[in-house]
Design a protein around this motif. Sequence first.
Motif, PDB file in Angstrom:
ATOM      1  N   TYR A 113       0.691  -1.518  -0.018  1.00 57.32           N
ATOM      2  CA  TYR A 113      -0.284   0.158   0.000  1.00 57.32           C
ATOM      3  C   TYR A 113       0.718   1.032  -0.060  1.00 57.32           C
ATOM      4  CZ  TYR A 113      -3.807  -3.131   1.170  1.00 57.32           C
ATOM      5  OH  TYR A 113      -5.008  -3.662   1.082  1.00 57.32           O
ATOM      6  N   CYS A 114       0.667   2.143  -0.438  1.00 55.93           N
ATOM      7  CA  CYS A 114       1.265   3.159  -1.337  1.00 55.93           C
ATOM      8  C   CYS A 114       0.096   4.628  -1.178  1.00 55.93           C
ATOM      9  CB  CYS A 114       2.627   3.126  -1.727  1.00 55.93           C
ATOM     10  SG  CYS A 114       3.317   4.767  -2.373  1.00 55.93           S
ATOM     11  N   VAL A 115       0.822   5.270  -0.265  1.00 57.57           N
ATOM     12  CA  VAL A 115       0.530   7.120  -1.117  1.00 57.57           C
ATOM     13  C   VAL A 115       0.303   7.949  -2.332  1.00 57.57           C
ATOM     14  CG1 VAL A 115      -0.918   7.747   1.922  1.00 57.57           C
ATOM     15  CG2 VAL A 115       1.994   8.532   0.549  1.00 57.57           C
ATOM     16  N   LEU A 116       1.561   7.259  -3.212  1.00 60.93           N
ATOM     17  CA  LEU A 116       1.367   8.025  -4.429  1.00 60.93           C
ATOM     18  C   LEU A 116       1.406   6.772  -5.430  1.00 60.93           C
ATOM     19  CD1 LEU A 116       5.378   9.585  -3.031  1.00 60.93           C
ATOM     20  CD2 LEU A 116       3.562  10.507  -2.570  1.00 60.93           C
ATOM     21  N   ARG A 117       1.944   7.565  -6.561  1.00 59.94           N
ATOM     22  CA  ARG A 117       1.315   6.865  -7.224  1.00 59.94           C
ATOM     23  C   ARG A 117       2.440   6.931  -8.430  1.00 59.94           C
ATOM     24  NH1 ARG A 117      -1.683   5.462  -4.236  1.00 59.94           N
ATOM     25  NH2 ARG A 117      -3.807   5.675  -4.234  1.00 59.94           N
ATOM     26  N   CYS A 118       3.892   6.519  -7.923  1.00 57.47           N
ATOM     27  CA  CYS A 118       5.028   7.651  -9.233  1.00 57.47           C
ATOM     28  C   CYS A 118       4.298   6.278 -10.634  1.00 57.47           C
ATOM     29  CB  CYS A 118       6.606   6.141  -7.699  1.00 57.47           C
ATOM     30  SG  CYS A 118       7.010   7.533  -7.045  1.00 57.47           S
ATOM     31  N   LYS A 119       4.418   6.492 -11.219  1.00 60.46           N
ATOM     32  CA  LYS A 119       4.201   6.544 -12.918  1.00 60.46           C
ATOM     33  C   LYS A 119       5.685   5.007 -13.207  1.00 60.46           C
ATOM     34  CE  LYS A 119       2.448  10.183 -15.136  1.00 60.46           C
ATOM     35  NZ  LYS A 119       2.664  10.636 -16.312  1.00 60.46           N
ATOM     36  N   PHE A 120       6.430   4.492 -12.746  1.00 60.45           N
ATOM     37  CA  PHE A 120       7.925   3.227 -13.112  1.00 60.45           C
ATOM     38  C   PHE A 120       7.163   2.942 -12.161  1.00 60.45           C
ATOM     39  CE2 PHE A 120       9.538   5.667 -10.540  1.00 60.45           C
ATOM     40  CZ  PHE A 120       9.735   5.101  -9.093  1.00 60.45           C
ATOM     41  N   CYS A 121       5.878   2.987 -10.955  1.00 67.62           N
ATOM     42  CA  CYS A 121       6.151   1.982  -9.906  1.00 67.62           C
ATOM     43  C   CYS A 121       4.806   0.844 -10.771  1.00 67.62           C
ATOM     44  CB  CYS A 121       5.757   2.023  -8.732  1.00 67.62           C
ATOM     45  SG  CYS A 121       5.510   1.451  -7.228  1.00 67.62           S
ATOM     46  N   SER A 122       4.915  -0.541 -10.266  1.00 64.87           N
ATOM     47  CA  SER A 122       4.588  -1.439 -10.837  1.00 64.87           C
ATOM     48  C   SER A 122       4.224  -2.148  -9.371  1.00 64.87           C
ATOM     49  CB  SER A 122       4.946  -2.595 -11.491  1.00 64.87           C
ATOM     50  OG  SER A 122       5.843  -3.388 -11.255  1.00 64.87           O
ATOM     51  N   PHE A 123       4.889  -2.114  -7.817  1.00 67.21           N
ATOM     52  CA  PHE A 123       3.995  -2.574  -6.526  1.00 67.21           C
ATOM     53  C   PHE A 123       2.810  -2.351  -6.145  1.00 67.21           C
ATOM     54  CE2 PHE A 123       6.337  -1.448  -2.339  1.00 67.21           C
ATOM     55  CZ  PHE A 123       5.643  -3.448  -2.368  1.00 67.21           C
ATOM     56  N   TYR A 124       3.038  -0.805  -6.164  1.00 69.08           N
ATOM     57  CA  TYR A 124       2.408  -0.535  -4.930  1.00 69.08           C
ATOM     58  C   TYR A 124       0.415  -0.288  -5.112  1.00 69.08           C
ATOM     59  CZ  TYR A 124      -0.258   3.549  -8.070  1.00 69.08           C
ATOM     60  OH  TYR A 124      -0.331   3.847  -9.209  1.00 69.08           O
ATOM     61  N   LYS A 125      -0.293  -0.511  -3.887  1.00 71.62           N
ATOM     62  CA  LYS A 125      -1.733  -1.061  -4.344  1.00 71.62           C
ATOM     63  C   LYS A 125      -2.511   0.598  -3.594  1.00 71.62           C
ATOM     64  CE  LYS A 125      -1.916  -4.776  -6.776  1.00 71.62           C
ATOM     65  NZ  LYS A 125      -1.902  -4.609  -7.641  1.00 71.62           N
ATOM     66  N   ASN A 153       5.539  13.586  -7.123  1.00 73.92           N
ATOM     67  CA  ASN A 153       4.753  13.618  -5.667  1.00 73.92           C
ATOM     68  C   ASN A 153       6.374  12.775  -4.667  1.00 73.92           C
ATOM     69  OD1 ASN A 153       2.409  15.261  -6.030  1.00 73.92           O
ATOM     70  ND2 ASN A 153       1.909  13.218  -6.716  1.00 73.92           N
ATOM     71  N   LYS A 154       6.825  12.372  -5.333  1.00 74.65           N
ATOM     72  CA  LYS A 154       8.116  12.208  -4.714  1.00 74.65           C
ATOM     73  C   LYS A 154       9.102  12.110  -4.688  1.00 74.65           C
ATOM     74  CE  LYS A 154      10.558   7.042  -4.258  1.00 74.65           C
ATOM     75  NZ  LYS A 154      10.447   6.034  -5.431  1.00 74.65           N
ATOM     76  N   VAL A 155       9.919  12.332  -3.122  1.00 74.88           N
ATOM     77  CA  VAL A 155      11.148  13.075  -3.011  1.00 74.88           C
ATOM     78  C   VAL A 155      12.446  13.289  -3.924  1.00 74.88           C
ATOM     79  CG1 VAL A 155      11.863  11.800  -2.086  1.00 74.88           C
ATOM     80  CG2 VAL A 155      12.544  13.352  -0.957  1.00 74.88           C
ATOM     81  N   GLY A 192       9.793  -0.932   1.700  1.00 74.61           N
ATOM     82  CA  GLY A 192       7.869  -1.200   1.136  1.00 74.61           C
ATOM     83  C   GLY A 192       7.178   0.516   1.046  1.00 74.61           C
ATOM     84  N   GLY A 193       6.179   0.139   0.673  1.00 70.19           N
ATOM     85  CA  GLY A 193       5.178   1.555   0.036  1.00 70.19           C
ATOM     86  C   GLY A 193       5.148   2.266   1.590  1.00 70.19           C
ATOM     87  N   LEU A 194       4.581   3.943   0.608  1.00 70.75           N
ATOM     88  CA  LEU A 194       4.524   4.172   2.109  1.00 70.75           C
ATOM     89  C   LEU A 194       3.068   4.190   2.594  1.00 70.75           C
ATOM     90  CD1 LEU A 194       5.992   7.534   0.179  1.00 70.75           C
ATOM     91  CD2 LEU A 194       7.337   5.903   1.491  1.00 70.75           C
ATOM     92  N   HIS A 195       2.904   3.425   3.370  1.00 69.59           N
ATOM     93  CA  HIS A 195       1.220   3.486   4.371  1.00 69.59           C
ATOM     94  C   HIS A 195       1.002   4.546   4.625  1.00 69.59           C
ATOM     95  CE1 HIS A 195      -1.376   0.758   6.729  1.00 69.59           C
ATOM     96  NE2 HIS A 195      -1.741   0.054   5.431  1.00 69.59           N
TER      97      HIS A 195
HETATM   98  S1  SF4 Z   1       7.951   3.661  -5.767  1.00 72.50           S
HETATM   99 FE1  SF4 Z   1       7.198   3.282  -3.893  1.00 72.50          FE
HETATM  100  S2  SF4 Z   1       6.573   5.349  -3.460  1.00 72.50           S
HETATM  101 FE2  SF4 Z   1       6.747   5.422  -5.604  1.00 72.50          FE
HETATM  102  S3  SF4 Z   1       4.463   4.228  -5.783  1.00 72.50           S
HETATM  103 FE3  SF4 Z   1       6.024   2.989  -5.625  1.00 72.50          FE
HETATM  104  S4  SF4 Z   1       5.660   2.645  -3.544  1.00 72.50           S
HETATM  105 FE4  SF4 Z   1       5.251   3.940  -3.736  1.00 72.50          FE
END
Ligand code: SF4
Length: 408
Positions: A68-80, A224-226, A142-145
């Motif tokens: 679970y992550c509060v962000l939505r990085c476009k390259f990321c296939s991990f977050y929900k 939105n990411k650091v 992990g994601g930013l829960h």
């Molecule tokens: S790269 Fe990290 S911060 Fe960005 S959406 Fe994925 S888990 Fe979240």
Amino acid sequence: MLTMTQTDLAAVADKVHAGKRLDFEDGMRLYESRDIFTIGELANLVRERLHGRLAYYNVNRHINYTNYCVLRCKFCSFYKPYPKRPAESTPPPEPAALLPLIGQLTGRGGDGDGGYELSVGQVVDLAREAYERGATEVHIVGGLHPTLPFAYYLDICRGIRRACPRMHIKAFTAIEIIHFTRISRPRLSIGEVLGQLREAGLGSLPGGGAEIFDQRVHDEIYNNKVGEAGWFDVHRTAHEMGVYTNATMLYGHVESAAERVRHLIKLREHQDASLSERAACFNCCIPLSFIPEGSELADLPGPTGLTDLKTLAVSRLMLDNVAHIKAFWPIQSAKLSQVALNWGVDDIDGTVVWYDITKREAGAGNTHQELTVDKLKRLIREAGCEPVERDTLYRPVLRNGPEWSVAG
Ligand code: SF4
């Protein structure tokens, strides 16, 4: 095949042979050249100066505590995205049932969406299971829960430290550390967060989240990411406190070769400062190959094998002050990582076991990604290198089955 005398890289080669630092133009010449053999030869020369024919691996375990992550990085296939319903509505699975399920489980807060979060006890059980099988390191990210408190992360470190006293805890990327400064009450500084985590058992930081240090790339795919400043703030503070960290570069998406070379030079400048005036530095750099599948950038082709090989070699050549260049086999593949051992790479990471961030090796839906020690050694030996098991800080590990000690 091109030879050294025919290559367009003669001036760069002269500098490498003389042990001189390469500049931006040299980095660009390397990227623009099609002479992959000379690039490999030069990178291997630097690798052998530093490590001879030694090649490192470790016995480790990756744990991704939530996707679970509060962000939505476009390259990321991990977050929900975190589901909008009471967190207590689905109880977490029992730890015993968890081991074969990581990556496919729907834990507390899950809604059949592939999202999960592990309890502290579940994370500790996974670490203990790896420790009992001889792992020297646990790698936790992990994601930013949105709702887990800072105490959860401290409890993970304390729990693992109690259950696995000698296991090195390498955990939490720079973006997670900054997330902790935002969720802590009262709010803590980066140094205070790192201080509390270290007291709880944290050993070092992984290098993730660096992506590409460039505002255009940042704005385009992870706005939105650091960014660069935040990432370096965390690593600077860690190095000042004597906490070792790793560095990364995520390549093969929307960035240009020039942006990659500038990224490497920024890492090198940071390492110069850490080596001269701070108590710790980067242990290694891990160039990470972008995997489009499952991300918002799935229409991009992703890097080819030659781009992988060239980027690993250029990283070795540009980062003259970073001791180790690692190919991370779940990303670059075990086969290409093996080839890269003669293109500047001296480390192919470890047994890993579970890796949720990408699904390249095992296919979508299966995040069991494990190489046995015998397979790692075979890959290394076939590349003409001598395998050395290392701990997180690159000290040789002397092993007798699951029993181990650190040399020196
Ligand atoms: S790269 Fe990290 S911060 Fe960005 S959406 Fe994925 S888990 Fe979240």
